[in-house]
Design a protein around this motif. Sequence first.
Motif, short mmCIF file in Angstrom:
data_model
loop_
_atom_site.label_atom_id
_atom_site.label_comp_id
_atom_site.label_asym_id
_atom_site.label_seq_id
_atom_site.Cartn_x
_atom_site.Cartn_y
_atom_site.Cartn_z
N ILE A 1 0.83 -1.21 0.00
CA ILE A 1 0.00 0.00 0.00
C ILE A 1 0.87 1.25 0.00
O ILE A 1 0.66 2.17 -0.79
N LEU A 2 1.88 1.27 0.86
CA LEU A 2 2.77 2.43 0.92
C LEU A 2 3.42 2.70 -0.42
O LEU A 2 3.44 3.82 -0.92
N LEU B 1 0.97 4.10 -2.88
CA LEU B 1 0.64 5.50 -2.61
C LEU B 1 1.77 6.43 -3.05
O LEU B 1 1.54 7.42 -3.74
N ILE B 2 3.00 6.06 -2.66
CA ILE B 2 4.14 6.94 -2.97
C ILE B 2 4.34 7.04 -4.48
O ILE B 2 4.43 8.13 -5.04
N GLY C 1 2.22 6.32 -6.83
CA GLY C 1 1.06 6.99 -7.43
C GLY C 1 1.20 8.50 -7.32
O GLY C 1 1.02 9.23 -8.31
N ALA C 2 1.58 8.98 -6.13
CA ALA C 2 1.71 10.42 -5.92
C ALA C 2 2.79 10.99 -6.82
O ALA C 2 2.63 12.06 -7.42
#
Length: 314
Positions: A267-268, A271-272, A274-275
Amino acid sequence: MDTPVLSVIIPAYNEGPVLTITTEHLQTVLSEANIFYEILFVDDGSTDDTWQQIESLAKKDTRIVGVKLSRNFGKESAMLAGLEHATGSACALMDCDMQHPPSTLVEMYNVWKSGNVDVVEGVKQSRGKESLIYKGFSNLFYYLIERTGKIKLRDASDFQLLDRRVVDIIIRLPERQRFFRALSSWVGFNRKEIFFTVEPRASGTSKFNFYTSTKYALNNITSFSSAPLQIVTITGTIFFILSIVLGIQTLVLWISGEAIEGFTTVILLLLIIGAMIMFSMGIMGYFIGKIYEETKYRPPYLVETSVNQKKTQS
Ligand code: UDP
Ligand code: MG
């Protein structure tokens, strides 16, 4: 009609409270210094009585020239309009609020007159009253643009005097989205710096707030350098290296039968990454937007009307 030696270009946006005072002061100083001048106001779509004041000043004195833009196009466009309508052998750009002292203007003129100097730059010796946050952001802005654009801009200002040959070069540049300070530094030629102290605003309020300043900064960084695009490549490279390390670790764990359970890492990472992708797309989007704007070939400003204007526009 003989052409003035010095054109003083003043962009004015809602400068009703200071315009007449500035003009009178400037006229006194210029007359005392025996300078043959014109004062060219560019009304950048003001909503107050700025234009009426310019008109009534122009009626009394033909050396006062006014150009009224059809709406607010921003200071950069107003300055360009000024340069394009000026007739002097030298053109000086000045703010309307007396933050740029007229006495320094005379100094600049004398430097130019003494010959062999094409650009006289006003350099801020003390930046006047600015909030800590403003100072912080403007420092960041200059750091970024200096690192990326390879031109010195810190403490530079729009308060400059240009020889006619530099003016002609600048107004002939084909680009539409301009950043005068950087352009004037980009052209080169013989330059001299003159230090001045930024006076407090005579009256009225600053026309820039946090939002417009940020927009101005972003606009100018991107119109002067493509370095932000390299951020995309750099972050991409960093993530590539990280992914190799992480990939090897994952493989080793998998082979040794100790593969991690749970989704936290996944997940981390999602997220990273993706951002980062969004961020990179944002930067690229900004530049594509710039290209889009430039390719529309719209003029940077439109003139609604003018007074005492001598230059025949091509
Ligand atoms: N100005 C302009 N158009 C704008 C904003 C500002 O022509 O959209 C002019 C304004 O009238 C002034 C100069 O730019 O003569 C500098 O503006 P201001 O003093 O508000 O900026 P600051 O000194 O706070 O940076
Ligand atoms: Mg000001």
